[in-house]
Design a protein around this motif. Structure first.
Motif: not given
Lengths: 470, 259
Positions: A312-339
């Motif tokens: 669970n700890e391993f998966m949580s870490e993977l998920s956190r990393d993955r989510q951070e990257k996804m959030d980063e992309l989403a934030a960038r795309l959403n930011g561009e789109r919102r602009l």
């Protein structure tokens, strides 16, 4: 002198058959608006309560908060939405809670009941924008040239009447004669709201009052425009024709064309494009994570609890990393789109604001909290709730939300778990925009309506100073 | 009723045209150096065909247009220099009085009396004046849209009387009136003259002009081609004079001809 001219105008307008007909029609429409608005509000409240109950009912019987993965929050109906619809029926009113990540509002009222989108509801925006602007034209198109045709203008100016006083009195008289009687059904409708079972708060009454004020300013714009046409043409029929064409342009064509042109001028990437990019990236991340999973080692843990904990700890870490990257992309795309969306919106509104109709609509929807900002505000509020919800879930499950994969170990001999208490779920309290924010955002458009009034009246004034009264 | 006063040059005129000229933007000369005076208690009738310049003259007195030369004076005030002061001293009746159709006769009278600066009238005062111009009591509270042209014209005259101005301008006021109403109108005009009003009336009705006027002026193509007092006309045929001047055969008579 000005009082005399105003009083004459009041008497003349109120005594005319067209006033009686218009007053009856507008009174019926306005009262109907309040009645239908109240009925819609009741229906929306019932639906809101039903979906809220259904949302909780789905969780009933579950024995672990870990299994709660379909929690939704809903935009509660506001009483003013029923009187000024704005975009309240078009935006998504439901947000699925994941505890983290992007939030999307889905399930608009018109999406659920598309038939209502065909003709839309009757609301104050429609009554002011369409009906009252036409009445303003109907009452003022022959205000000057009609008097000239009747010969009363000659007779009036055979006396020592200053032209400036006369035209100002004419405007004020027409405004009071037509505008103020229309307040009667609005007041009556307001009084009837509690009888119809809709109780407005003090702030909502202030908002409604400001919407009516914006409506009167808008009415004044068309009155001034009608006076301008009346002093610019010799025959009332020509003035009426010109005004009709202008009305179609200002009310029907310009706002729609502005949006169309803004759409062409500023290209906003579609949600589908973004979703495709996100899906591709997610898939790429998963591939990387799968590779990491292959190399997962339990270390020195030997018992099943220890293995499960490590995993669970391993998966949580993977998920956190993955989510951070996804959030980063989403934030960038959403930011561009919102602009892009913001600049498209700015272009559309700037062009649409040539039309007093669009200006009024923007002011009214901002005051009623049903403008385009409503969706963003709802998502902001939902994002705030998501944090509370994530903390709640973590407290209940001991895990971060959205780890994607959870390993659960059941030995089979543990005692039967009790169902979760759904009432423990944190409540989503939606706070509409503050009155001060709504007023300050509507102030620009209300100021524009004042400017339209002044511009058209100034044109009328200048023309009338040189008007041939013969 | 026989009136004995004739134009008196010693009395300060209430209405005066002094080389009054009007040339429109298209170059058309509508009025060419017109001169006349109307004193208190006098009726001056401008006679002429359509387009002769009668209405233009009245429009200049009301400052609806400004003269290109000369001036129109009301009680010594040039109308184009101080139109508001000049208009305080004049009442006006147009050819086709329409007024406000949804107002009653009394409401119309009240509005225009107040516009003319007379705020002190009671309903009885309005009724008295309406009766004086020949409007029956039952019509006083009827809306103008139900009135015949003659009744509207009477209402217009009542409004002019209510203004209580020293001068009255009448632009073709008798057109469309039946003989009885026309007769009543003449009597009314004479009574106003007897009250000391200076009256300028335009018409193309030669018969009425002769009956009403203390002085008649014939206008043709913007020129006041002839002026005759009632006394001078007593021995002349106005109809013949009129036709002569219209056809360009006008000759010098006992009065004043345009040079």
């Amino acid at each position: 002198m000005i009082k005399l001219i105003i009083r004459k105008e009041l008497k003349e307008v109120i005594g005319s058959p067209k006033f009686i007909a218009s007053f009856v029609v507008s009174s019926i429409l306005i009262l109907l608006t309040f009645y239908i608005g109240a009925q819609n509000h009741h229906r929306n409240v019932s639906r809101y309560e039903a979906v809220m109950t259904a949302n909780l009912r789905k969780m009933e019987g579950l024995t672990d908060w870990m299994r709660v993965n379909n929690h939704r929050i809903f935009l509660p109906p506001q009483p003013l939405e029923a009187l000024v619809n704005g975009v309240s029926n078009d935006i998504g009113r439901t947000v699925q809670m994941h505890g983290q990540g992007e939030l999307t509002a889905r399930s608009s009222r018109f999406n659920d009941d598309p038939v209502f989108a065909v003709f839309r509801f009757l609301d104050l925006d429609f009554v002011f924008q369409i009906v009252l602007s036409l009445f303003a034209i109907l009452f003022a198109y022959d205000a000057i040239n009609g008097e000239k045709e009747r010969g009363t203008l000659r007779l009036t100016f055979a006396s020592d009447v200053p032209r400036a006083t006369y035209i100002l009195g004419k405007w004020l008289g027409s405004f009071l004669a037509v505008g103020i009687p229309l307040l009667i059904p609005i007041l009556l409708g307001g009084i009837c709201l509690p009888i119809f079972g809709v109780v407005l708060s003090g702030v909502e009454w202030i908002r409604l009052g400001l919407i009516v004020l914006a409506g009167l300013l808008y009415f004044g714009v068309f009155l001034s425009l009608a006076l301008l046409f009346s002093v610019s043409t010799h025959r009332p029929s020509n003035a009426f024709l010109g005004l009709l064409v202008s009305w179609i342009l200002l009310v029907m064509i310009i706002p729609r064309t502005a949006v169309l042109l803004a759409g062409r001028a500023v290209d906003v990437p579609s949600i589908d494009d973004h979703n495709f990019q996100k899906a591709q990236f997610r898939s790429q991340l998963w591939d990387e994570d799968r590779e990491k999973m292959r190399n997962f080692s339990t270390g020195d843990a030997t018992d099943s609890q220890g293995v499960m904990g490590k995993f669970n700890e391993f998966m949580s870490e993977l998920s956190r990393d993955r989510q951070e990257k996804m959030d980063e992309l989403a934030a960038r795309l959403n930011g561009e789109r919102r602009l892009k969306q913001n600049s498209q919106q700015a272009v559309a509104f700037a062009m649409a604001r040539i039309s007093p109709s669009a200006v009024f609509s923007l002011a009214a929807s901002r005051l009623s909290d049903t403008s385009l900002d409503q969706k963003a505000h709802f998502l902001d509020e939902a994002a705030g709730y998501q944090k509370t919800y994530a903390e709640f879930k973590k407290e209940k499950t001991g895990m971060n939300m959205g780890s994607g994969m959870v390993m659960m170990f059941f030995s089979g001999d543990e005692e039967e778990k009790k169902p979760i208490d759904v009432n423990e779920l944190p409540k989503f309290d939606y706070h509409p925009t503050q009155l001060g924010d709504a007023v300050s955002s509507a102030l620009f458009d209300m100021g524009l309506l004042v400017i339209f009034n002044l511009l058209f009246f100034a044109g009328t004034f200048v023309k009338f100073m040189r008007y041939d009264v013969r | 009723m026989e009136h004995n006063s004739f134009p008196n040059t010693d009395i300060q005129p209430i209405l005066e045209a002094e080389n009054l000229s009007m040339r429109y933007e298209d170059g058309n000369l509508a009025l060419d150096h017109v001169n006349f005076k109307v004193g208190p208690g006098e009726i001056f009738v401008l006679l002429g065909a359509n387009g002769a310049g009668k209405t233009t003259t009245i429009n200049l007195f009301l400052n609806f247009i400004e003269p290109t030369d000369g001036q129109a004076l009301i009680d010594g005030i040039p109308t184009h220099k101080d139109p508001l002061a000049a208009k305080r001293k004049v009442a006006y009746v147009s050819e086709n009085v329409m007024l406000y159709p949804h107002f009653t006769a009394i409401q119309n009278a009240d509005y225009f009396a107040r516009i003319g600066g007379q705020n002190h009238y009671t309903e009885n005062d309005y009724r008295d004046v309406l009766r004086r111009v020949g409007l029956e009591d039952e019509a006083h509270h009827r809306k103008l849209k139900t009135f015949s042209k003659g009744m509207r014209q009477k209402c217009g005259i009542a409004i002019a009387i209510l203004k209580n101005a020293p001068a009255i301008l009448l632009d073709e006021p008798t057109s469309g009136l039946d003989p009885k109403a026309g007769h009543e109108f003449i009597n009314l005009l004479h009574s106003l003259r007897d009250e000391g009003k200076a009256i300028l009336m335009s018409t193309h009705d030669i018969f009425r002009a002769k009956t009403i006027a203390d002085e008649v002026g014939i206008m043709n193509k913007g020129i006041l081609v002839m002026k005759r007092t009632r006394e001078e006309l007593a021995n002349e045929n106005l109809e013949k004079l009129y036709i002569d001047y219209m056809t360009g055969n006008g000759t010098l008579g006992g009065g004043e001809d345009h040079d």
